[in-house]
Design a protein around this motif. Structure first.
Motif, mmCIF file in Angstrom:
data_model
loop_
_atom_site.group_PDB
_atom_site.id
_atom_site.type_symbol
_atom_site.label_atom_id
_atom_site.label_comp_id
_atom_site.label_asym_id
_atom_site.label_seq_id
_atom_site.Cartn_x
_atom_site.Cartn_y
_atom_site.Cartn_z
ATOM 1 N N ASN A 203 0.799 -1.224 0.000
ATOM 2 C CA ASN A 203 0.000 0.000 0.000
ATOM 3 C C ASN A 203 0.834 1.278 0.000
ATOM 4 O O ASN A 203 0.313 2.356 0.247
ATOM 5 C CB ASN A 203 -0.947 -0.002 1.203
ATOM 6 N N HIS A 285 -0.057 7.778 19.477
ATOM 7 C CA HIS A 285 1.226 8.073 18.846
ATOM 8 C C HIS A 285 1.786 9.401 19.343
ATOM 9 O O HIS A 285 1.106 10.420 19.269
ATOM 10 C CB HIS A 285 1.080 8.088 17.324
ATOM 11 N N LEU A 288 2.368 12.012 16.176
ATOM 12 C CA LEU A 288 1.166 12.284 15.373
ATOM 13 C C LEU A 288 0.001 12.739 16.255
ATOM 14 O O LEU A 288 -0.982 13.280 15.759
ATOM 15 C CB LEU A 288 0.746 11.040 14.587
ATOM 16 N N VAL A 292 -3.242 5.194 16.851
ATOM 17 C CA VAL A 292 -2.995 4.391 15.651
ATOM 18 C C VAL A 292 -2.943 2.922 16.066
ATOM 19 O O VAL A 292 -2.534 2.603 17.175
ATOM 20 C CB VAL A 292 -1.672 4.768 14.946
ATOM 21 N N ARG A 296 -1.028 -0.185 11.868
ATOM 22 C CA ARG A 296 -0.704 1.083 11.213
ATOM 23 C C ARG A 296 0.747 1.493 11.462
ATOM 24 O O ARG A 296 1.352 2.193 10.658
ATOM 25 C CB ARG A 296 -1.663 2.168 11.697
ATOM 26 N N ARG A 299 2.842 0.632 8.620
ATOM 27 C CA ARG A 299 2.721 1.583 7.506
ATOM 28 C C ARG A 299 3.529 2.848 7.795
ATOM 29 O O ARG A 299 4.219 3.395 6.930
ATOM 30 C CB ARG A 299 1.262 1.947 7.276
ATOM 31 N N LEU A 300 3.418 3.309 9.024
ATOM 32 C CA LEU A 300 4.131 4.531 9.386
ATOM 33 C C LEU A 300 5.638 4.338 9.255
ATOM 34 O O LEU A 300 6.359 5.253 8.872
ATOM 35 C CB LEU A 300 3.763 4.966 10.807
ATOM 36 N N TYR A 303 6.464 4.848 5.795
ATOM 37 C CA TYR A 303 6.492 6.281 5.484
ATOM 38 C C TYR A 303 7.806 6.922 5.917
ATOM 39 O O TYR A 303 8.364 7.763 5.224
ATOM 40 C CB TYR A 303 5.323 7.008 6.169
ATOM 41 N N LYS A 304 8.288 6.496 7.085
ATOM 42 C CA LYS A 304 9.555 7.052 7.553
ATOM 43 C C LYS A 304 10.692 6.690 6.592
ATOM 44 O O LYS A 304 11.600 7.476 6.362
ATOM 45 C CB LYS A 304 9.862 6.545 8.966
ATOM 46 N N ILE A 306 10.290 6.194 3.372
ATOM 47 C CA ILE A 306 10.104 7.047 2.193
ATOM 48 C C ILE A 306 10.729 8.425 2.446
ATOM 49 O O ILE A 306 11.414 8.980 1.587
ATOM 50 C CB ILE A 306 8.605 7.198 1.839
ATOM 51 N N LYS A 307 10.527 8.933 3.651
ATOM 52 C CA LYS A 307 11.092 10.240 3.964
ATOM 53 C C LYS A 307 12.611 10.205 3.984
ATOM 54 O O LYS A 307 13.272 11.157 3.575
ATOM 55 C CB LYS A 307 10.554 10.733 5.309
#
Ligand code: SF4
Lengths: 322, 170
Positions: A203, A285, A288, A292, A296, A299-300, A303-304, A306-307
């Protein structure tokens, strides 16, 4: 409604009729609300109609298959829909650049180490892995990082064992086939966690085949292996620990097999229920500032990553605060 | 008619132009294909232009991220949008201008009308003389897209509702 993982434990037939997905087994035919399904985990002997597969692909729902022993076999993955050429290039760049790769590999192991420390303190053992962390800091090759990780894990099991009931000592961590109950339990849970991470990666725009700690050739979705360093202790190990200490899982939930010790069907069901409940549990969290689910958090973590890859923010592995 | 690729380009750019005035971080991520679940389905503008633009009134037409609530065909085409508030006014306006700009390239004269029923206001937008604004925005979009890293996110009121919230603030 939050979409949930669907577990099919019994043998049966999964098919589509008009716009409804059905699962039929000895107990009868049951419609499944497709809008509420996040992904599907199949433990039973299940036949699936191609129409059902088309339907699931169309809805972006992955199917994960487990073998007779309860170990992950593979996934049916809908055609990948999220692409980002830029991100693939950045992922590859971080793999090809030895320094960047080593940095990420270490971060996964550091995250794992800190979560292991946290577990042990929860289990009532005070121990610090500072020596390992220092060693890790100086490591210059991925193989060294791997080696440190392995030794640290052995230490971890030794300390954890001090708190475990006699009949559930890990003693020596063995994998396939597991030689005792606790090993079987941990393997079963890890085997369930891995495709959950794959589903989360699916995802995002991350390419699950490019990894840093593990070699991309090791397994198809090796990035999920990297992330599992962080999540194995705080998801799988904690569930295993709770189940045996609260005597929810007992000796009678296992059986001997040519392939070592395995959970029996009742055992598997209990563990899967515990796993699913755990993933839906929320924690607040800290950054945030909202609740969560444990799922999740995976997923987070993506995201980290990706950053990190896009140069937005250095990756800091999740250290459990809960 | 124009070749296919132009239409595809135009579709993406519309969203990007809009994001330019909403959030540059979002624009960068979106432009790099890092999209969030909700962002994936939009209607093909090119197809829309071929099929729909020559009729009387068309309701609830979605083009990119603009919801065109209705289109009227008078002596020239009117693109009507109903908006709740003016917090994103600049984004609405520039995107409307942008569509007018491209409609013109297709040889279609049009004007856009932003309706703010709650405020009992309407705002008419015509392209004439404002082509430079659109071109400036396109340049700005190109600039942000060519940055190697995303612009640092800035916390604002809209973050809470933004699908990139977790990505930005984790
Ligand atoms: S969360 Fe805020 S900063 Fe991030 S993309 Fe959305 S609007 Fe921009």
């Amino acid at each position: 409604m939050r979409k949930k993982a669907l577990t099919l434990f019994s043998d049966g037939y999964l098919f589509r009729k008009e716009n409804t997905l059905y699962f039929e087994n000895v107990n009868g035919k049951k419609p499944l609300a497709i809008e509420g399904i996040y992904d599907i985990y199949i433990y039973g002997k299940v036949s699936i109609s191609s129409q059902a597969l088309h339907f699931l692909a169309q809805k972006g729902i992955a199917l994960h298959f487990f073998n007779h022993y309860g170990y992950y076999d593979g996934s049916f993955y809908p055609r990948e829909s999220l692409h980002s050429g830029d991100l693939v290039v950045k992922q590859a760049e971080h793999y090809l650049n030895p320094e960047k790769r080593l940095n990420l590999a270490k971060l996964f192991v550091i995250g794992g180490a800190k979560n292991i420390e946290k577990n042990l303190s929860k289990f009532g053992v005070k121990v610090k892995f500072d020596d390992f962390l220092e060693e890790l800091n100086d490591a210059e090759k991925i193989t060294e990082v791997m080696n440190i990780e392995g030794r640290m894990r052995e230490e971890y099991y030794k300390f954890w064992d001090e708190t475990l009931p006699d009949e559930f000592k890990i003693i020596k961590r063995t994998r396939r086939p597991p030689q005792n109950e606790m090993n079987a339990l941990i393997s079963f849970l890890n085997s369930r966690l891995y495709p959950t991470i794959i589903s989360e990666l699916y995802n995002t725009q991350l390419t699950p085949t490019i990894s840093y700690l593990h070699e991309p050739s090791e397994r198809r979705f090796s990035l999920a292996l990297d992330l599992s360093e962080i999540f194995k202790p705080i998801i799988a190990d904690r569930i295993a620990n709770r189940l045996v200490k609260q005597r929810i899982i007992k000796k009678e939930h296992f059986r001997d097999d040519l392939n070592g010790v395995l959970l029996n069907d009742d055992g598997k069901k209990i563990v899967l229920r515990a796993f699913n409940e755990e993933m839906e549990k929320s924690v607040k969290h800290p950054t945030l500032k909202k609740n969560v689910t444990k799922k999740r958090l995976i997923r987070l973590e993506a995201y980290k990553l990706i950053k990190h890859l896009t140069g937005q923010k250095e990756y800091e592995p999740l250290i459990a605060w809960f | 008619m124009e070749p296919e690729y132009l239409e595809k380009e135009l579709l993406i750019r519309g969203t990007e132009i809009n994001y330019l005035f909403i959030c540059k971080t979002k624009l960068w991520y979106f432009a790099k294909g890092i999209t969030m679940e909700q962002e994936s389905d939009f209607v093909d503008l090119g197809k829309f232009l071929h099929e729909k633009s020559y009729f009387g009134e068309e309701k609830e037409v979605q083009i990119g991220t603009i919801n065109i609530d209705f289109i009227k065909r008078k002596n020239i085409i009117e693109i009507h949008e109903v908006k709740k508030g003016k917090s994103m006014e600049k984004a609405h306006e520039i995107q409307a201008l942008y569509y007018l700009y491209y409609l013109k390239r297709y040889g279609i004269e049009a004007k856009a009308i932003l309706n703010y029923p709650k405020l009992r206001e309407i705002k008419e937008i015509i392209l004439d003389g404002r082509e430079g604004e659109v071109e400036g925005a396109i340049k700005e979009v190109e600039k942000i897209k060519s940055m190697p890293n995303p612009p640092k996110p800035k916390k604002s009121k809209i973050c809470k509702k933004c699908s990139y919230y977790e990505l930005c603030w984790i």
